[in-house]
Design an enzyme around this catalytic site. Sequence first.
Site, PDB file in Angstrom:
ATOM      1  N   SER A   1      54.238  40.823  43.373  1.00 17.55           N
ATOM      2  CA  SER A   1      53.028  41.075  44.138  1.00 17.55           C
ATOM      3  C   SER A   1      51.877  41.225  43.147  1.00 17.55           C
ATOM      4  CB  SER A   1      53.200  42.311  45.006  1.00 17.55           C
ATOM      5  OG  SER A   1      53.668  43.361  44.212  1.00 17.55           O
TER       6      SER A   1
ATOM      7  N   GLU B   1      40.762  31.753  41.823  1.00 17.21           N
ATOM      8  CA  GLU B   1      40.993  30.937  43.022  1.00 17.21           C
ATOM      9  C   GLU B   1      41.108  31.850  44.235  1.00 17.21           C
ATOM     10  OE1 GLU B   1      45.045  29.202  43.364  1.00 17.21           O
ATOM     11  OE2 GLU B   1      45.566  30.573  41.752  1.00 17.21           O
TER      12      GLU B   1
ATOM     13  N   LYS C   1      42.391  33.946  47.387  1.00 18.13           N
ATOM     14  CA  LYS C   1      43.664  34.539  47.781  1.00 18.13           C
ATOM     15  C   LYS C   1      43.841  34.212  49.261  1.00 18.13           C
ATOM     16  CE  LYS C   1      46.270  38.822  47.487  1.00 18.13           C
ATOM     17  NZ  LYS C   1      46.758  38.979  48.846  1.00 18.13           N
TER      18      LYS C   1
ATOM     19  N   CYS D   1      53.791  73.671  61.963  1.00 14.92           N
ATOM     20  CA  CYS D   1      54.194  72.284  62.137  1.00 14.92           C
ATOM     21  C   CYS D   1      54.312  71.969  63.626  1.00 14.92           C
ATOM     22  CB  CYS D   1      55.537  72.066  61.443  1.00 14.92           C
ATOM     23  SG  CYS D   1      56.271  70.474  61.833  1.00 14.92           S
TER      24      CYS D   1
HETATM   25  S1  IVH Z   1      49.495  34.681  42.515  1.00 10.62           S
HETATM   26  C1  IVH Z   1      52.754  36.436  40.066  1.00 10.62           C
HETATM   27  N1  IVH Z   1      47.647  33.392  43.876  1.00 10.62           N
HETATM   28  O1  IVH Z   1      49.194  37.303  47.519  1.00 10.62           O
HETATM   29  C2  IVH Z   1      51.685  35.809  40.861  1.00 10.62           C
HETATM   30  N2  IVH Z   1      49.057  34.875  45.057  1.00 10.62           N
HETATM   31  O2  IVH Z   1      49.243  40.147  47.061  1.00 10.62           O
HETATM   32  C3  IVH Z   1      51.639  36.322  42.217  1.00 10.62           C
HETATM   33  N3  IVH Z   1      48.599  35.005  47.441  1.00 10.62           N
HETATM   34  O3  IVH Z   1      52.627  37.537  47.011  1.00 10.62           O
HETATM   35  C4  IVH Z   1      50.823  35.647  43.149  1.00 10.62           C
HETATM   36  N4  IVH Z   1      46.972  33.542  47.471  1.00 10.62           N
HETATM   37  O4  IVH Z   1      51.763  35.671  48.531  1.00 10.62           O
HETATM   38  C5  IVH Z   1      48.648  34.270  43.929  1.00 10.62           C
HETATM   39  N5  IVH Z   1      45.992  32.198  44.951  1.00 10.62           N
HETATM   40  C6  IVH Z   1      46.989  33.058  44.996  1.00 10.62           C
HETATM   41  C7  IVH Z   1      47.389  33.657  46.206  1.00 10.62           C
HETATM   42  C8  IVH Z   1      48.422  34.575  46.186  1.00 10.62           C
HETATM   43  C9  IVH Z   1      47.709  34.364  48.200  1.00 10.62           C
HETATM   44  C10 IVH Z   1      49.563  36.018  47.919  1.00 10.62           C
HETATM   45  C11 IVH Z   1      50.963  35.839  47.404  1.00 10.62           C
HETATM   46  C12 IVH Z   1      51.321  37.136  46.746  1.00 10.62           C
HETATM   47  C13 IVH Z   1      50.340  38.066  47.356  1.00 10.62           C
HETATM   48  C14 IVH Z   1      50.103  39.253  46.466  1.00 10.62           C
END
Ligand code: IVH
Length: 694
Positions: free
Chosen positions: A90, A124, A126, A418
């Site tokens: 992650s 790039e 996300k 509680c």
């Molecule tokens: S790099 C070790 N690049 O975001 C590299 N992840 O929050 C790990 N994700 O599990 C991921 N766009 O599913 C990477 N351009 C991008 C991404 C991306 C979406 C997701 C991916 C990852 C999650 C982490």
Amino acid sequence: MAQAVEEMTLEEAGEEHARLAAEIREHDRRYYEKDAPTVSDAEYDALRARLLAMEARFPELVTSDSPSQKVGAAPAAGFAKVRHARPMLSLANAFDDEDVRDFAERVRRFLGLDAEETLELVAEPKIDGLSCSLRYENGRLVQAATRGDGQEGEDVTANVRTIDDVPANLRGKEWPEVLEVRGEVYMTKPDFLKLNDNQEASGKPRFANPRNAAAGSLRQLDPAVTKSRPLRFFAWGWGEISELPRDRQGAMMALIAECGFTVNPELKVCDTVEGALGVYRHIEELRAGLPYDIDGVVYKVDRLDWQERLGMVSRAPRWAIAHKFAAEQAQTVINDIDIQVGRTGALTPVAKLEPVTVGGVVVQNATLHNEDEIARKDIRIGDTVIVQRAGDVIPQVVAVVLEKRPKDARPFEFPTVCPACGSHAEREEGEAVRRCTGGLICPAQRVERLRHFVSRDAFDIEGLGEKQIAAFWRDKRIDTPADIFRLEAHEATADPPLKETEGWGERSVANLFAAIEARRAIGLDRFLYALGIRHIGQENARLLARHYLSFGALRQAVDAAQDAESEAYAELLDIDGIGPKVAQALLDFFGEAHNRQAVDDLLGEVTVTDFEPPAMESPVAGKTLVFTGTLERMSRDEAKARAQSMGAKVAGSVSKKTDLVIAGPGAGSKLAKARDLGVEVIDEDAWMTLAGMA
Ligand code: IVH
């Protein structure tokens, strides 16, 4: 009072049945698709029970779309598990420019770069979808797996084969023999709207957002259904690879594009952090107009040799970070404040909101954290507030809109007992959280512990989720973790047996028992985490497991460490990453008779397998190392990380248990002690050779 079903006419029952069915479907939708139920399990069960009573009396009410005809909603089983050849990691998050600059600084420090050296970053978007790993052998797609818990995902090969963006055979011929392409499966916004219109027209539930629609479409047991859904794929990286044909992230992504994948067109390689932040601002401007959802920008160190050196920490790479977009906000009214009791007894106030859509999702609950937070923000019942939601985090109340405060707005009195068990709720000095002191007599804590015990990163029992745990507990089928493993033995004498209860049948019960059986052996790190000890999350559980290797050794060490003067105590504190607070929590847990009893009971049912250090041929695997003095060729952080990735333990001080001391210039007392004890000492050059970095 609702009218008794026995006294109803068919007409009256028909009317109420239709209303009830709609209500139950709506609750199902909230529960399964949004993960945001608005009624308690008991309320939900009462609705279903009434619906069933009506159907029992008037069988003509049983239509094929009645909720009674549907058992559960999410496909419980169905996909085979796939172990990832390399874990799917992650990402750590950055929330502002400063966080990103800090990230770049950390990277520079770790690598020991001087100011003139350029640190190129790939930036790039996300993508807000779900990640998938696509395995190609000799250019042919052989397996596709979801991320799952990062170690193990689900085999969705047949479904992924229906996605147009995923080539069955790689193009060109520059690909390595084994190549796992990783990326995001997503649905475009226009396709999502169209799909929802179709769902509606055919009387099926709508999806909350494109991400849920993509997830729901990919996890279909029938690939024909997946094929009918417009899924797409953006590649963002790779997993196992038999050789690295390029030495940069950017160049690798270009190669992956040549193989036939779609790489996001906004991907840019930047020479400076400020340049990368410029890309962030550019993408932020594009965001609303893009045909797909994104929730931030990911930055990655471009040089692959540096990525390799940086490695990972807490299941996230040190060489990448996600820069999240500002959270989306909306205004709504607080109707009430509830108190939830967590597994460690923490009382958490939760605002019950007038439902409001924030960033495409209906929000009705928001955490208020603790009583100080309520006081600081002066939040009162009846107030209009600004709520925000970022990514997967729990919605939060940002501030009160004071102009809109009604005269009768009521300050909230935080309970000092509680709400679940009536025990006194106390605040420890210096803590913001008020905690129930009821421990295991508190039903809320007991249930929460059980929920934690079976959760995904703990025992992860398929088909045994929060809802089932709550129901089993309520029906007195389980009380302690060990009881879960006795469910099957008790089934013959249970009254009623599980298989005769609502929502269960012969087959689903058999599946559940098989899933429980499959978890009778569990790794030490998962086991420790599952116990739900305060401050022992996954990371600390792994540190302890890596150090003590077996549960027997850990238990013995913890017993001895109850004496603060003991060597065992010093050893516990000496584990890199374990501080006094964590150590104390561990000692407290095992110091309590009822916890020891619960653990012993559990050990009668399950086997804890020894921690297996990453299988590798390494000269330092399983050894305890101490670094001292100045290192000149790599930073202390990198040296430690390197040692750990080679299966070694790193300690802060020299003792009889130390196997090797790496001493740089200026080493003092630790070096002397090592000499005293006859521990082997090497210099940095020898260490570089040992670490394969000379
Ligand atoms: S790099 C070790 N690049 O975001 C590299 N992840 O929050 C790990 N994700 O599990 C991921 N766009 O599913 C990477 N351009 C991008 C991404 C991306 C979406 C997701 C991916 C990852 C999650 C982490």
